[in-house]
Design a protein around this motif. Structure first.
Motif, short mmCIF file in Angstrom:
data_model
loop_
_atom_site.label_atom_id
_atom_site.label_comp_id
_atom_site.label_asym_id
_atom_site.label_seq_id
_atom_site.Cartn_x
_atom_site.Cartn_y
_atom_site.Cartn_z
N HIS A 108 0.83 -1.21 0.00
CA HIS A 108 0.00 0.00 0.00
C HIS A 108 0.86 1.26 0.00
CE1 HIS A 108 -3.32 -2.72 1.07
NE2 HIS A 108 -4.11 -1.75 0.65
N LEU A 110 3.99 1.57 -1.25
CA LEU A 110 4.57 1.71 -2.58
C LEU A 110 3.53 2.15 -3.59
CD1 LEU A 110 6.94 -1.39 -2.70
CD2 LEU A 110 7.55 0.99 -2.31
N SER A 111 2.30 1.66 -3.45
CA SER A 111 1.23 2.07 -4.36
C SER A 111 0.96 3.56 -4.24
CB SER A 111 -0.05 1.28 -4.05
OG SER A 111 0.14 -0.10 -4.27
N PHE A 114 3.89 5.25 -6.14
CA PHE A 114 3.87 5.06 -7.59
C PHE A 114 2.71 5.79 -8.26
CE2 PHE A 114 6.23 0.73 -7.35
CZ PHE A 114 7.40 1.41 -7.02
N ILE A 115 1.56 5.81 -7.58
CA ILE A 115 0.36 6.36 -8.21
C ILE A 115 0.29 7.87 -8.05
CG2 ILE A 115 -2.16 6.38 -8.07
CD1 ILE A 115 -1.95 3.38 -7.26
N LEU A 185 -3.69 -4.30 -6.65
CA LEU A 185 -2.76 -3.20 -6.40
C LEU A 185 -1.45 -3.38 -7.17
CD1 LEU A 185 -3.20 -2.49 -2.58
CD2 LEU A 185 -3.81 -1.00 -4.47
N ILE A 186 -0.96 -4.60 -7.23
CA ILE A 186 0.27 -4.86 -7.99
C ILE A 186 0.05 -4.52 -9.46
CG2 ILE A 186 1.82 -6.68 -8.80
CD1 ILE A 186 1.50 -8.00 -6.06
N ASP A 189 0.03 -0.80 -9.84
CA ASP A 189 1.38 -0.26 -9.71
C ASP A 189 2.16 -0.41 -11.00
OD1 ASP A 189 0.83 0.39 -7.12
OD2 ASP A 189 1.90 -1.29 -6.22
N SER A 192 1.01 2.16 -13.35
CA SER A 192 1.46 3.50 -12.94
C SER A 192 2.94 3.73 -13.21
CB SER A 192 1.18 3.71 -11.46
OG SER A 192 -0.20 3.61 -11.18
N LEU A 193 3.70 2.67 -13.42
CA LEU A 193 5.12 2.84 -13.71
C LEU A 193 5.35 3.59 -15.02
CD1 LEU A 193 6.76 -0.55 -12.67
CD2 LEU A 193 7.09 1.68 -11.62
#
Length: 452
Positions: A108, A110-111, A114-115, A185-186, A189, A192-193
């Motif tokens: 969460h 890292l999300s 990234f987002i 979520l993965i 992510d 979003s990269l």
């Protein structure tokens, strides 16, 4: 020749004027810095409303103060062309703040980075690229106020942007933590990269002469990230709607089971005199064995309406409904349910876990042609800080398994196959593990969830 007293008197207005000018300049500088500080914290508060959809700020006051100060620096970082240092340090600073100042899983945190970070980098680069050409190239005392005015105006634009973003998305993102599982979520992510890496690449490589080409790309990058945020909102809302429909189905089954039990009880009470008369007649005639058989049948009918699998009323009613359904299908189910008080599970989630697995198990057992080979067992246990759950059932025919997912064998697969997905979502919600095995006609689902 003028006297010293006359010189001092004649120069007094000029000294006062200079003193007043210096005071006004310092007051103006202090006022501008105060305005920028207020705008920094305000934009950070709006940003935190979005960030709070993914992670929860720690409750300690000192931690909160440090996080808000750190986020205000990150959110308002000036990012220029070929500015690899600021854009990298701001991103690393955001990750460190998320790791140290917020609660939640690593995924969460890292999300959230990234987002949301592409919004920070893209917005700050756009503002700097559009406004810096209007400022003098050299910082001097003469143009000091122009740079400070730029800072205030830049802070106003940043604050307005985060205000509108929070108004559009903050309330709608409130279901992200609860309804989006780890796999979703993965995937988000990874999507979003693209805007994140493209933004960093453009900012670090584009020179000032490339501004006419880099600005449209950064603007498109910003709009793309808004589209990703809208996608997240819709995925969370769709998952929530599916969960609410599941809750309604469970409640309907619960009330149907209660109504069925009440009808059975009323019927038994109505027929009790007839049953007692029949048993008494058999005993008077000396037909003891027939009377016992009659009584056993009556006792079995009564037990159907009053089984007690656990002390949780909602779960017990649902288990009774599934148990009766299994009996109607010609199965002989075995339930051993241990649910202690104080388990950190929502009743609806617990019922959803049982109901979906039992529905799948009953349907699979029903297709086994040999009635003697049909197996349906359900066991739960609470021990040593863990809640363990195991469902075992027989099956026949091939299983459609790919990509770590079991696919439905029913017609119109788009309308089916959500049972295990819902089970997996519940397990992920409580930080548990799910293991599925199938061999030699036996399908086993094992779930282990830590409990505090």
């Amino acid at each position: 020749m003028p006297l010293p007293e006359q010189c001092w008197t004649s120069g007094k207005p000029e000294i006062l004027y200079k003193f007043r000018k210096v005071c006004l300049m310092r007051i103006a500088v202090l006022l501008m810095y105060s305005i920028m500080g207020i705008l920094f914290l305000t934009s950070t508060c709006f940003y935190q409303r979005l960030n709070g959809a993914f992670v929860t700020l720690r409750k300690q006051r000192l931690v909160k103060a440090a996080v808000y100060i750190g986020l205000s620096v990150v959110v308002n970082t000036v990012i220029l062309s070929q500015d690899a240092i600021n854009i990298t340090l701001a991103f690393l600073g955001l990750i460190l703040l998320l790791l140290a100042g917020f609660e939640g899983s690593l995924l969460h945190k890292l999300s959230a980075a990234f987002i949301l970070y592409p919004f920070i980098g893209s917005l700050n680069y756009l503002i700097s690229a559009l406004m810096l050409p209007l400022l003098p190239s050299v910082y001097t005392q003469a143009n000091r106020y122009q740079f400070m005015g730029f800072g205030v105006f830049r802070s106003i634009i940043t604050c307005l942007f985060w205000f509108f973003m929070s108004r559009i998305f903050a309330e709608r993102l409130r279901y992200v933590k609860e309804y989006l599982n780890a796999g979703t979520l993965i995937l988000l992510d990874l999507v979003s990269l693209t805007p994140l890496l493209s933004m960093i690449y453009i900012v670090t490589t584009a020179s000032r002469s490339m501004l006419p080409y880099s600005l449209p790309v950064i603007l498109a990058n910003l709009l793309t990230n808004m589209g990703i945020l809208e996608l997240i909102v819709r995925m969370a809302e769709n998952t929530r709607t599916a969960a609410e429909n599941e809750n309604l189905r469970l409640q309907r089954d619960y009330y149907q089971e209660l109504e069925h039990n009440q009808q059975e009880i009323r019927r038994l009470r109505h027929d009790m005199n007839n049953h007692l008369t029949a048993i008494g007649a058999c005993l008077k005639q000396g037909n003891t064995e027939e009377a016992l058989q009659y009584f056993d049948g009556l006792s079995q009918t009564a037990s159907v309406t009053g089984r007690s699998f656990c002390t949780n009323g909602l779960v017990n009613a649902m288990l009774n409904a599934k148990y009766n359904l299994a009996l109607e299908k010609g199965l002989e189910p075995f339930f051993h349910i241990e649910l202690t008080e104080g388990l950190p599970f929502d009743n609806i989630d617990l019922c959803s876990l049982f109901a979906n697995l039992l529905d799948n198990a009953i349907e699979a057992c029903e297709k086994v042609p040999d009635s003697q080979s049909r197996l349906l067992e359900l066991r739960t246990r609470c021990s040593k800080g863990f809640f363990s759950f195991q469902a075992v059932n027989s099956y026949c025919g091939p299983l459609h398994f790919s990509g770590g997912v079991y696919h439905t064998t029913k017609e119109e697969p788009g309308r089916h196959g959500f049972g295990l997905a819902r089970v997996r979502a519940v397990v992920d919600k409580y930080g548990g593990t799910l293991e599925i095995r199938h061999e030699q006609g036996i399908f086993t689902v094992t779930i282990i969830i830590p409990v505090k």
